[in-house]
Write an enzyme that holds these catalytic residues in place. Structure first.
Site, short mmCIF file in Angstrom:
data_model
loop_
_atom_site.label_atom_id
_atom_site.label_comp_id
_atom_site.label_asym_id
_atom_site.label_seq_id
_atom_site.Cartn_x
_atom_site.Cartn_y
_atom_site.Cartn_z
N GLY A 1 0.08 -2.53 6.19
CA GLY A 1 -0.57 -1.35 5.16
C GLY A 1 -0.09 -1.48 3.89
N ASP A 2 -0.68 -0.59 2.93
CA ASP A 2 -0.26 -0.32 1.63
C ASP A 2 -0.82 1.13 1.34
OD1 ASP A 2 0.77 -1.60 -0.75
OD2 ASP A 2 -0.85 -0.59 -1.64
N LYS B 1 0.48 -13.21 3.75
CA LYS B 1 0.65 -11.98 4.09
C LYS B 1 0.93 -10.94 3.15
CE LYS B 1 2.98 -9.37 7.18
NZ LYS B 1 1.89 -8.42 7.08
N LYS C 1 -3.53 -10.09 -0.32
CA LYS C 1 -3.53 -8.73 -0.31
C LYS C 1 -5.02 -8.25 -0.10
CE LYS C 1 -0.85 -5.08 -1.30
NZ LYS C 1 0.43 -4.83 -1.04
P1 NDP Z 1 1.00 6.02 0.60
O1 NDP Z 1 -0.62 5.85 0.65
O2 NDP Z 1 1.90 6.38 1.86
O3 NDP Z 1 1.35 6.94 -0.44
C1 NDP Z 1 0.99 6.67 -1.79
C2 NDP Z 1 1.69 7.92 -2.57
O4 NDP Z 1 1.44 7.96 -4.28
C3 NDP Z 1 1.20 9.14 -2.49
O5 NDP Z 1 1.91 10.14 -2.94
C4 NDP Z 1 -0.19 9.03 -3.48
O6 NDP Z 1 -0.58 10.54 -3.85
C5 NDP Z 1 0.61 8.71 -4.86
N1 NDP Z 1 -0.59 7.73 -5.32
C6 NDP Z 1 -1.14 6.81 -4.95
N2 NDP Z 1 -2.25 6.37 -6.06
C7 NDP Z 1 -1.84 7.37 -7.23
C8 NDP Z 1 -2.40 7.31 -8.30
N3 NDP Z 1 -3.45 6.52 -8.68
N4 NDP Z 1 -2.06 8.32 -9.13
C9 NDP Z 1 -1.09 9.20 -8.71
N5 NDP Z 1 -0.54 9.15 -7.55
C10 NDP Z 1 -0.99 8.13 -6.63
O7 NDP Z 1 1.31 4.59 -0.07
P2 NDP Z 1 2.76 3.75 0.06
O8 NDP Z 1 3.93 4.85 0.05
O9 NDP Z 1 2.83 2.95 1.23
O10 NDP Z 1 2.80 2.92 -1.26
C11 NDP Z 1 3.36 3.52 -2.49
C12 NDP Z 1 3.54 2.39 -3.26
O11 NDP Z 1 4.54 1.13 -2.86
C13 NDP Z 1 2.45 1.39 -3.85
O12 NDP Z 1 2.47 0.95 -5.09
C14 NDP Z 1 2.53 0.22 -2.73
O13 NDP Z 1 1.77 -0.96 -3.10
C15 NDP Z 1 3.93 0.10 -2.65
N6 NDP Z 1 4.62 -0.81 -1.61
C16 NDP Z 1 4.36 -0.22 -0.34
C17 NDP Z 1 4.88 -0.84 0.85
C18 NDP Z 1 4.65 -0.36 2.26
O14 NDP Z 1 5.24 -0.87 3.23
N7 NDP Z 1 3.84 0.70 2.29
C19 NDP Z 1 5.58 -2.04 0.77
C20 NDP Z 1 5.97 -2.37 -0.78
C21 NDP Z 1 5.21 -1.66 -1.75
P3 NDP Z 1 -1.93 11.02 -3.27
O15 NDP Z 1 -1.82 11.22 -1.83
O16 NDP Z 1 -2.26 12.42 -4.07
O17 NDP Z 1 -2.92 9.89 -3.68
O1 2IT Z 2 3.48 -4.49 -1.07
C1 2IT Z 2 3.87 -4.78 0.12
O2 2IT Z 2 4.95 -5.58 -0.10
C2 2IT Z 2 3.13 -4.18 1.01
N1 2IT Z 2 2.49 -3.31 1.14
C3 2IT Z 2 3.93 -4.54 2.54
C4 2IT Z 2 3.04 -5.90 2.89
C5 2IT Z 2 3.34 -6.27 4.45
O3 2IT Z 2 2.85 -7.18 4.77
O4 2IT Z 2 4.23 -5.66 5.13
#
Ligand code: NDP
Ligand code: 2IT
Length: 446
Positions: free
Chosen positions: A165-166, A90, A126
């Protein structure tokens, strides 16, 4: 690092050359496991650690697609099925130009321990692609997702591997991926993906879960010092899914969020981020963050040099990406009086910065604990799919709240038990590891 772990670590580095993010994630876990080696040497028998660092399966594939002008592009797709001791693999899919095997492996490795910590029956995996979605039309995104799933479908399933998603993958992409999976397999297999739309098998609260959960975890840490979020000034990085709902939850608790960012820079709004405007700019229009300051006017400013960590606040929530908060920036935050750092993103804080925060007695929550609300709510979505049911927002949010409290409790209790009170990094790594190691031992040498 405990001396017994050093040769294992060296072998992992040698076996996976050039994958610096993966090495960093492994080092963080190994640094925490010294006391476990001393207390439970049996847990490391039959090469448990060597096995845990070697993915069960790694899939790399070609993803050809055509843009709106008829030009052909080739991207690389990945799915790393890391560990299935506790349940089907997952973890999310990331679409970002920086994606390569080392990033997918660091994320998959972290996911093993995070998923274990949630207490839910999910293994770790992942995936993603080096595809850059920025500036692409909906039709291009759809064709890319369809091509990606045309290979991925044979590897996933509700009992095998359940992506979500991520970065770069949200509700729109999950929709296109699910549609193509259904078309190829002729199965309405809701539990094969999570983060689905509410009308077709999605769960309420999944969209909010990661950001809400991160702030819930920060609240739990503050409670241990008899404090709360009310009236605090919060520094958030990112402006994607995690950041937006961290802002929403922090504001609902009476905090003032001063910042949001994307890869072009950050906005600083001394009057507090206007959440509706932020959602409009980033979720609806997918525009640059500078648009926020332009439309808000007043005292809101867009800053393209420097970083959010220059802004004073007592709580910092890194919610963008890996290694976005380094030692120099940590010193700046400390000089400005930061008291709490909770990672909404995966591995946003460098090892040096974590050490600085811990030495200064800052409440520091690692992502595998603080951002686990997202994947935990994905597991709640799987439960609803399996029972062909859908729960209310309040009930689901209450389940998320209980899960976050449980994770906090297990991390804090384990840190105490191993003589490192307040060390949530050690607490998370040790608790996450022990459960997976016991399950792997029981299941034999596989
Ligand atoms: P989104 O794609 O919704 O948003 C990502 C954000 O981070 C954007 O503002 C983006 O800016 C910025 N960003 C991404 N890469 C870079 C980079 N290399 N340098 C600078 N800014 C960057 O992603 P999420 O909000 O879903 O994910 C954010 C973080 O949280 C990640 O680390 C992800 O692994 C983690 N995460 C996500 C989960 C989820 O359920 N979605 C769960 C647990 C963790 P820009 O648009 O300009 O690229
Ligand atoms: O980093 C994370 O935990 C996620 N992007 C969410 C993974 C998931 O299966 O909901």
């Amino acid at each position: 690092m405990h001396e017994n772990l050093i040769p294992i670590r060296q072998a992992v580095i040698a076996r996976n050359p050039g994958e610096s993010e993966f090495h960093q994630a492994v080092d963080e876990v190994f640094e925490s496991l010294g006391p476990v080696v001393a207390r439970h040497p049996d847990l490391l028998e039959s090469a448990i650690l060597e096995r845990i660092c070697e993915p069960e399966r790694q899939i790399i594939f070609r993803v050809p697609w055509t843009d709106d002008n008829g030009q052909v592009h080739i991207n690389r797709g990945f799915r790393v099925e890391f560990n299935s001791a506790l349940g089907p693999y997952k973890g999310g899919l990331r679409f970002h130009p920086s994606v390569y095997l080392g990033i997918v492996k660091f994320l998959g490795f972290e996911q093993i321990f995070k998923n274990s910590l949630t207490g839910m029956p999910i293994g770790g995996g992942k995936g993603g692609s080096d595809f850059d979605p920025s500036g692409r039309s909906d039709a291009e995104i759809m064709r890319f997702c369809q091509s990606f799933m045309t290979e991925l479908y044979r590897h996933i399933g509700e009992y095998t591997d359940v992506p979500a998603g991520d970065i770069g993958v949200g509700g729109r992409e999950i929709g296109y991926l699910f549609g193509q999976y259904k078309r190829i397999t002729n199965r309405y297999e809701s539990g094969v993906l999570t983060g689905k739309g509410l009308a077709w098998g999605g769960s309420l609260v999944r969209t909010e879960a990661t950001g809400y959960g991160t702030v819930m975890f920060a609240e739990e840490m503050l409670k241990t010092r008899g404090q709360d979020m009310d009236g605090r000034e919060i520094i958030v990085s990112g402006s994607g899914n995690v950041a937006i709902y961290a802002v929403e939850r922090a504001q609902s608790l009476g905090a003032k969020v001063l910042t949001a960012s994307d890869s072009s820079g950050y906005v600083m709004d001394p009057d507090g981020i206007d959440l509706d405007l932020l959602k409009q700019v980033k979720e609806v229009e997918r525009a640059r963050i500078s648009q926020y300051a332009e439309r808000k006017g007043g005292r809101a400013r867009f800053i393209s040099d420097g970083s959010v960590w220059d802004v004073p606040g007592s709580v910092a929530l890194p919610c963008a990406t890996q290694n976005e908060l380094n030692g120099r920036q940590a010193k700046k935050l400390l000089a400005n009086g930061v008291e709490v750092v909770a990672e909404g993103a995966n591995m946003p804080t460098t090892a040096e910065a974590i050490r600085l925060f811990q030495d200064a007695d800052v409440l520091f929550a690692p992502g595998k604990a603080a951002n686990a609300g997202g994947v935990a709510t994905s597991a709640l979505e799987m439960q609803q799919n399996a029972s062909r049911d859908s729960w209310t927002f309040d009930y689901t949010q209450q389940r998320l709240q209980e899960i976050m409290r449980g994770i906090h409790h297990r991390c804090a209790e384990t840190a105490d038990e191993y003589g490192m009170p307040g060390n949530y990094v050690a607490g998370a790594n040790i608790t996450g590891f022990i459960k997976v190691a016991r399950a792997m031992s029981a299941q034999g040498l596989i």
